[in-house]
Design a protein around this motif. Structure first.
Motif, PDB file in Angstrom:
ATOM      1  N   GLU A  31       0.749 -13.194   4.128  1.00 43.88           N
ATOM      2  CA  GLU A  31      -0.190 -12.303   4.801  1.00 43.88           C
ATOM      3  C   GLU A  31       0.527 -11.130   5.464  1.00 43.88           C
ATOM      4  O   GLU A  31       0.032 -10.016   5.505  1.00 43.88           O
ATOM      5  CB  GLU A  31      -1.015 -13.062   5.844  1.00 43.88           C
ATOM      6  CG  GLU A  31      -2.077 -13.976   5.260  1.00 43.88           C
ATOM      7  CD  GLU A  31      -1.496 -15.246   4.646  1.00 43.88           C
ATOM      8  OE1 GLU A  31      -0.286 -15.531   4.820  1.00 43.88           O
ATOM      9  OE2 GLU A  31      -2.248 -15.962   3.961  1.00 43.88           O
ATOM     10  N   LYS A  32       1.717 -11.371   5.941  1.00 39.10           N
ATOM     11  CA  LYS A  32       2.443 -10.291   6.603  1.00 39.10           C
ATOM     12  C   LYS A  32       2.854  -9.225   5.595  1.00 39.10           C
ATOM     13  O   LYS A  32       2.853  -8.053   5.880  1.00 39.10           O
ATOM     14  CB  LYS A  32       3.657 -10.843   7.340  1.00 39.10           C
ATOM     15  CG  LYS A  32       3.278 -11.661   8.561  1.00 39.10           C
ATOM     16  CD  LYS A  32       4.497 -12.085   9.339  1.00 39.10           C
ATOM     17  CE  LYS A  32       4.109 -12.867  10.589  1.00 39.10           C
ATOM     18  NZ  LYS A  32       5.294 -13.279  11.371  1.00 39.10           N
ATOM     19  N   LYS A  33       3.263  -9.688   4.382  1.00 38.66           N
ATOM     20  CA  LYS A  33       3.615  -8.723   3.348  1.00 38.66           C
ATOM     21  C   LYS A  33       2.387  -7.918   2.959  1.00 38.66           C
ATOM     22  O   LYS A  33       2.447  -6.726   2.737  1.00 38.66           O
ATOM     23  CB  LYS A  33       4.191  -9.431   2.122  1.00 38.66           C
ATOM     24  CG  LYS A  33       5.528 -10.079   2.389  1.00 38.66           C
ATOM     25  CD  LYS A  33       6.132 -10.622   1.105  1.00 38.66           C
ATOM     26  CE  LYS A  33       6.648  -9.492   0.251  1.00 38.66           C
ATOM     27  NZ  LYS A  33       7.333  -9.987  -0.954  1.00 38.66           N
ATOM     28  N   LYS A  34       1.235  -8.632   2.886  1.00 37.56           N
ATOM     29  CA  LYS A  34       0.012  -7.943   2.506  1.00 37.56           C
ATOM     30  C   LYS A  34      -0.423  -6.947   3.574  1.00 37.56           C
ATOM     31  O   LYS A  34      -0.981  -5.903   3.275  1.00 37.56           O
ATOM     32  CB  LYS A  34      -1.103  -8.960   2.245  1.00 37.56           C
ATOM     33  CG  LYS A  34      -0.970  -9.680   0.920  1.00 37.56           C
ATOM     34  CD  LYS A  34      -2.141 -10.599   0.675  1.00 37.56           C
ATOM     35  CE  LYS A  34      -1.911 -11.931   1.331  1.00 37.56           C
ATOM     36  NZ  LYS A  34      -3.005 -12.894   1.043  1.00 37.56           N
ATOM     37  N   ILE A  68      -7.298  -7.636 -10.097  1.00 36.32           N
ATOM     38  CA  ILE A  68      -6.921  -8.807 -10.897  1.00 36.32           C
ATOM     39  C   ILE A  68      -7.005 -10.066 -10.051  1.00 36.32           C
ATOM     40  O   ILE A  68      -6.281 -10.197  -9.050  1.00 36.32           O
ATOM     41  CB  ILE A  68      -5.486  -8.660 -11.446  1.00 36.32           C
ATOM     42  CG1 ILE A  68      -5.339  -7.337 -12.214  1.00 36.32           C
ATOM     43  CG2 ILE A  68      -5.135  -9.842 -12.329  1.00 36.32           C
ATOM     44  CD1 ILE A  68      -3.939  -7.087 -12.721  1.00 36.32           C
ATOM     45  N   PRO A  69      -7.876 -11.003 -10.410  1.00 37.47           N
ATOM     46  CA  PRO A  69      -7.917 -12.273  -9.678  1.00 37.47           C
ATOM     47  C   PRO A  69      -6.591 -13.012  -9.809  1.00 37.47           C
ATOM     48  O   PRO A  69      -5.975 -13.017 -10.884  1.00 37.47           O
ATOM     49  CB  PRO A  69      -9.051 -13.047 -10.382  1.00 37.47           C
ATOM     50  CG  PRO A  69      -9.882 -11.992 -11.048  1.00 37.47           C
ATOM     51  CD  PRO A  69      -8.911 -10.929 -11.454  1.00 37.47           C
ATOM     52  N   ILE A 150       1.541  -3.275  -6.220  1.00 36.27           N
ATOM     53  CA  ILE A 150       0.253  -3.733  -5.699  1.00 36.27           C
ATOM     54  C   ILE A 150      -0.200  -2.733  -4.639  1.00 36.27           C
ATOM     55  O   ILE A 150       0.527  -2.443  -3.685  1.00 36.27           O
ATOM     56  CB  ILE A 150       0.359  -5.144  -5.105  1.00 36.27           C
ATOM     57  CG1 ILE A 150       0.739  -6.152  -6.206  1.00 36.27           C
ATOM     58  CG2 ILE A 150      -0.947  -5.551  -4.439  1.00 36.27           C
ATOM     59  CD1 ILE A 150       1.014  -7.551  -5.680  1.00 36.27           C
ATOM     60  N   GLU A 151      -1.392  -2.204  -4.804  1.00 36.36           N
ATOM     61  CA  GLU A 151      -1.919  -1.218  -3.844  1.00 36.36           C
ATOM     62  C   GLU A 151      -2.590  -1.896  -2.652  1.00 36.36           C
ATOM     63  O   GLU A 151      -2.493  -1.417  -1.520  1.00 36.36           O
ATOM     64  CB  GLU A 151      -2.937  -0.306  -4.546  1.00 36.36           C
ATOM     65  CG  GLU A 151      -2.378   0.485  -5.710  1.00 36.36           C
ATOM     66  CD  GLU A 151      -1.494   1.633  -5.266  1.00 36.36           C
ATOM     67  OE1 GLU A 151      -1.547   1.995  -4.076  1.00 36.36           O
ATOM     68  OE2 GLU A 151      -0.732   2.149  -6.098  1.00 36.36           O
ATOM     69  N   ALA A 152      -3.278  -3.020  -2.928  1.00 39.18           N
ATOM     70  CA  ALA A 152      -4.006  -3.712  -1.847  1.00 39.18           C
ATOM     71  C   ALA A 152      -4.390  -5.096  -2.319  1.00 39.18           C
ATOM     72  O   ALA A 152      -4.390  -5.394  -3.525  1.00 39.18           O
ATOM     73  CB  ALA A 152      -5.255  -2.924  -1.460  1.00 39.18           C
ATOM     74  N   TRP A 153      -4.715  -5.956  -1.357  1.00 37.40           N
ATOM     75  CA  TRP A 153      -5.308  -7.264  -1.649  1.00 37.40           C
ATOM     76  C   TRP A 153      -6.792  -7.191  -1.325  1.00 37.40           C
ATOM     77  O   TRP A 153      -7.218  -6.418  -0.468  1.00 37.40           O
ATOM     78  CB  TRP A 153      -4.651  -8.355  -0.797  1.00 37.40           C
ATOM     79  CG  TRP A 153      -3.282  -8.747  -1.272  1.00 37.40           C
ATOM     80  CD1 TRP A 153      -2.117  -8.061  -1.106  1.00 37.40           C
ATOM     81  CD2 TRP A 153      -2.960  -9.933  -2.004  1.00 37.40           C
ATOM     82  NE1 TRP A 153      -1.072  -8.721  -1.671  1.00 37.40           N
ATOM     83  CE2 TRP A 153      -1.551  -9.890  -2.247  1.00 37.40           C
ATOM     84  CE3 TRP A 153      -3.683 -11.025  -2.472  1.00 37.40           C
ATOM     85  CZ2 TRP A 153      -0.882 -10.899  -2.933  1.00 37.40           C
ATOM     86  CZ3 TRP A 153      -3.011 -12.028  -3.156  1.00 37.40           C
ATOM     87  CH2 TRP A 153      -1.636 -11.957  -3.391  1.00 37.40           C
ATOM     88  N   VAL A 160      -5.677  -8.910  -6.438  1.00 36.29           N
ATOM     89  CA  VAL A 160      -4.872  -7.763  -6.041  1.00 36.29           C
ATOM     90  C   VAL A 160      -5.384  -6.523  -6.771  1.00 36.29           C
ATOM     91  O   VAL A 160      -5.959  -6.613  -7.856  1.00 36.29           O
ATOM     92  CB  VAL A 160      -3.374  -7.966  -6.373  1.00 36.29           C
ATOM     93  CG1 VAL A 160      -2.820  -9.168  -5.640  1.00 36.29           C
ATOM     94  CG2 VAL A 160      -3.150  -8.085  -7.865  1.00 36.29           C
ATOM     95  N   VAL A 161      -5.184  -5.382  -6.155  1.00 34.95           N
ATOM     96  CA  VAL A 161      -5.615  -4.109  -6.731  1.00 34.95           C
ATOM     97  C   VAL A 161      -4.378  -3.343  -7.184  1.00 34.95           C
ATOM     98  O   VAL A 161      -3.418  -3.184  -6.424  1.00 34.95           O
ATOM     99  CB  VAL A 161      -6.406  -3.274  -5.704  1.00 34.95           C
ATOM    100  CG1 VAL A 161      -6.746  -1.906  -6.288  1.00 34.95           C
ATOM    101  CG2 VAL A 161      -7.662  -4.012  -5.270  1.00 34.95           C
TER     102      VAL A 161
END
Length: 812
Positions: A31-34, A68-69, A150-153, A160-161
């Protein structure tokens, strides 16, 4: 591998519980990376145009994003690249909209803060527990086709987007629509990104479809008016492959199937054991016990084809019949209602219906001037399972069959003598074209050998043709019965499904519930083949070798000389009628010109069928447990008969083709060149180096029974130069043919000078051609003054000069 990692992770957790003080600081939580990434709503804004499915696709301004799931990472997906739109003249007419460019398995893989799309191969195989498995993996490292950050979760961290646009807006060779050959031909400089863009992105439950325009700068585009530009529309299909894999079936060269090659590194053989599996749909009976008892059983999932909404109403019944004709073959394999044709659903019936959706196989009706039809399919390379297929019917293919029916059946069948072929006949032809293309989509390739199973004269019989058709297989190219003569009443003129098709479908699709592996099926499959061994009706030949006269496209019957005699006899009756059959008040003679040109193409085909006998080799596919030879030379008497036919029909001026009433309406001065081209092509075919080499080889292996190459050249020379040996004058057509003979023979000797074809330099072709030219020169010098016709004498003196020139430049 993922499961193993999860197990190791679980063990690590238990270890932490026992010895907390001895462990290093725990790694940062995902979560911190995200949290360092952009917020989802800042990337996928309220202005996004989104489409849910396998992945959710988002268009934000001019950018394309994939959501992408996580569950789809590491899953096998098939990426199919097709051309959806091309410029006029692209590929010289041999590349059409719908042509497949590439097909490859990909996996989306998460790598820290990045996502990679890797290309996966299943060609080289080994069991995970085998010692050699690691080596197979290490020596087949999967390439990365595309990589992005990865641009976003998503808000619930389930997907991921990534930005996907660059994959389709830059030049990626693996999905490129222009081959290296065409790139060189058109002198393509570079992709112009300012004129390349994504046109659409649609997502369905099992696949994603991307259409994108690629524009290239090119010095010599296909057509002059394209202003140094090649623009094309590409379609990329990404299809989720089944989790539950079908059991593969091993291929056998004796039964024709499209195949996938594999290499097994666990084999006990002293090599990597290569084998092939067939491509087929997954058909499993609903009631296996009833199936075992021999009852016809419906499959769990039948093969369903929808008609394109663009299909004209009057043609739909013929399309449906062409699809469902295959049920007769599937019944042979124990299935009923295995293949179903459906009209396209209305918006009310299925609002999500789309031909692009991989859940739907569609017979597409394409408004195009292309004269063709295709039966492509999408296959799981892991197992050979056909996932989906789209049959393509191009509207102008009607024109092909209208013309062929007039040319090949016009002498015999009054219904063929019009540009407006009656619906019953043209509909039946369309039905059989669809059946042929569906056959491809079921896994069957062309079987060009099938037609040679039937005696040629049987095709003149009403009883025989109505019962058995023109050939044992719809997969042969045998479209119209050109053998039948005007006096033969009630014969069938259009091909139909035959016994080979039923046999092949049974062999490929019959469900074998007791077999738990491909190898366990093999003894049963081999038994079925051996039961039919020796019966030409069940033999297979793809016709690609060009050496087997019994395996040729458009050939009919077991006697090619007799069939071509019948065919040309009919053409001679058709030519004088073409003006009447193709003319319409108020219109020019374009249709006449087109049909006449295609008639000459048919003539060329009949001649080619006969030529293949000369130096020909019969091929009967066998395995080591079967007796007899696989390859046998064509008997000498048949080869001599073929050359006699060629001297009579190909190398004698076809005066019947030179109808003054016809030619006066379509051309002014090209008739001599037209005939020269036809005859020269036939002569080049006959004197092809591979054919001559086969004749030499056959003579060495079977001296008494072979047709010696020197004897063939003598027979040919006596025919082509018959005026020389009978002291008669030549006309322009004959002089052109004789010049072509000398030029072709001389071209072989010229290899001594340029030395490009080392194969010819080392063969008997060189002394053969030198000897023939020397012999001909002697005969020309000894007989050229026996004729008073000045132009004939000058012509023969010119041939002597030509021969002298080549012999002087290339002395022995």
């Amino acid at each position: 591998m993922i499961k193993k990692i999860l197990v190791l992770g679980t063990l690590a957790v238990f270890s932490v519980g026992c010895k907390t003080s001895q462990l290093p600081e725990p790694a940062p939580k995902p979560e911190k990376k995200k949290s360092s990434l952009k917020d989802y709503s800042s990337i996928i804004t309220s202005e996004a145009k989104s489409d849910d499915g396998l992945f959710t696709t988002h268009f934000v301004d001019d950018k394309l994003y994939f959501e992408i799931p996580v569950e789809h990472f590491e899953k096998d997906m098939l990426l199919v690249s097709r051309i959806a739109g091309i410029p006029s003249g692209f590929g010289g007419g041999y590349v059409n909209a719908g042509s497949k460019v590439n097909e490859q398995v990909v996996r989306w893989v998460k790598r820290d803060g990045n996502v990679d799309m890797k290309v996966i191969s299943f060609e080289n195989q080994s069991d995970e527990n085998s010692p050699i498995y690691k080596s197979v993996q290490a020596n087949n490292f999967f390439p990365i086709l595309y990589s992005t950050k990865i641009e976003a979760w998503s808000k619930d961290s389930s997907s991921v987007v990534i930005e996907a646009g660059p994959l389709f807006e830059t030049e990626v060779n693996a999905i490129n629509g222009i081959s290296s050959r065409l790139r060189k031909q058109y002198k393509v400089k570079k992709l112009d990104k300012s004129r390349s863009y994504i046109e659409s992105a649609r997502s369905f439950p099992k696949n994603i479809e991307i259409k994108h325009v690629m524009t290239y700068e090119a010095e010599t585009p296909p057509e002059r008016d394209q202003a140094g530009t090649i623009s094309m529309l590409l379609n990329q299909s990404m299809i989720l492959l089944p989790e539950n894999r079908m059991q593969p079936r091993l291929a056998d060269v004796r039964v024709g199937w499209f195949t996938i090659e594999k290499y097994n590194y666990d084999s006990e053989e002293l090599k990597a054991d290569n084998y092939k599996i067939i491509r087929r749909w997954k058909l499993i009976p609903k009631d296996i016990e009833a199936y075992k008892r021999g009852e016809l059983v419906e499959p769990v999932e039948p093969i369903v084809y929808y008609l394109d909404p663009a299909t004209p109403e009057k043609w739909r019944p013929y399309f449906r019949k062409g699809i469902e004709d295959w049920n007769v073959a599937f019944e042979k394999a124990g299935f009923k209602n295995a293949i179903i044709a459906k009209d396209p659903p209305t918006k009310e019936e299925d609002p999500e219906f789309s031909p692009e959706d991989v859940r739907y196989s569609v017979v597409r009706y394409v408004a195009s001037t292309t004269r063709n039809a295709m039966g492509p399919s999408v296959t799981d390379p892991r197992t050979g399972e056909i996932i989906e297929s789209d049959i393509i019917w191009y509207h102008n293919h009607l024109r092909s069959y209208r013309n062929r029916f007039m040319i090949e059946a016009g002498a015999q069948n009054p219904n063929a003598r019009t540009l407006n072929t009656p619906e019953a006949e043209i509909g039946e032809m369309m039905r059989m074209v669809i059946a042929h293309e569906v056959g491809h989509a079921l896994g069957l390739p062309h079987n060009m050998k099938a037609s040679s199973a039937y005696p040629t004269d049987s095709l003149r019989s009403a009883d025989f043709t109505q019962k058995y058709g023109l050939t044992p297989s719809i997969m042969d190219y045998a479209r119209v019965n050109y053998v039948a003569q005007p006096e033969d009443k009630g014969v069938r003129y259009i091909r139909m499904m035959g016994p080979y098709d039923l046999y092949a479908i049974n062999w490929g699709y019959r469900y074998l519930p007791e077999a738990n592996s491909p190898l366990e099926e093999k003894s049963t499959l081999d038994k079925w083949i051996l039961e039919k061994a020796g019966d030409p009706v069940y033999e297979f030949g793809d016709g690609y070798s060009g050496a087997d006269p019994q395996s040729q496209r458009e050939s009919l019957g077991d006697d090619q000389v007799k069939a071509s005699e019948y065919g040309i006899k009919n053409l001679k009756k058709v030519v004088p009628q073409l003006v009447e059959w193709t003319s319409r008040d108020g219109y020019g003679y374009e249709e006449l010109d087109e049909v006449y040109r295609e008639l000459q193409y048919m003539w060329r085909g009949y001649i080619s069928h006969v030529i293949t006998n000369v130096g020909g080799i019969y091929e009967t596919r066998k395995t080591a447990d079967q007796g007899g030879s696989v390859y046998e030379p064509v008997p000498k008497n048949i080869q001599k008969q073929a050359v006699s036919f060629l001297n009579k029909e190909a190398f004698t001026t076809p005066q019947w083709m030179l109808d003054e009433n016809l030619l006066g309406k379509i051309e002014s001065t090209k008739v001599v060149d037209r005939i020269q081209s036809l005859q020269t092509r036939a002569l080049e075919n006959l004197l092809n180096k591979d054919r001559l080499k086969r004749m030499v080889n056959n003579e060495e292996s079977n001296t008494k029974e072979s047709y010696a190459v020197v004897e063939m050249m003598r027979d040919l020379r006596k025919g082509i130069f018959k005026e020389l040996y009978t002291s008669k004058q030549t006309d322009a057509f004959r002089r052109n043919l004789q010049r072509s003979y000398v030029d072709i023979a001389a071209s072989y000797l010229e290899e001594l000078e340029n030395g490009k074809d080392r194969e010819i330099l080392k063969s008997d072709i060189m002394p053969l051609m030198r000897g023939e030219l020397s012999h001909l020169k002697k005969d020309l010098n000894g007989r050229k003054y026996n004729i008073r016709h000045a132009l004939t004498r000058y012509h023969w003196e010119d041939l002597v000069a030509r021969i002298d020139a080549v012999l002087l430049m290339n002395p022995s």
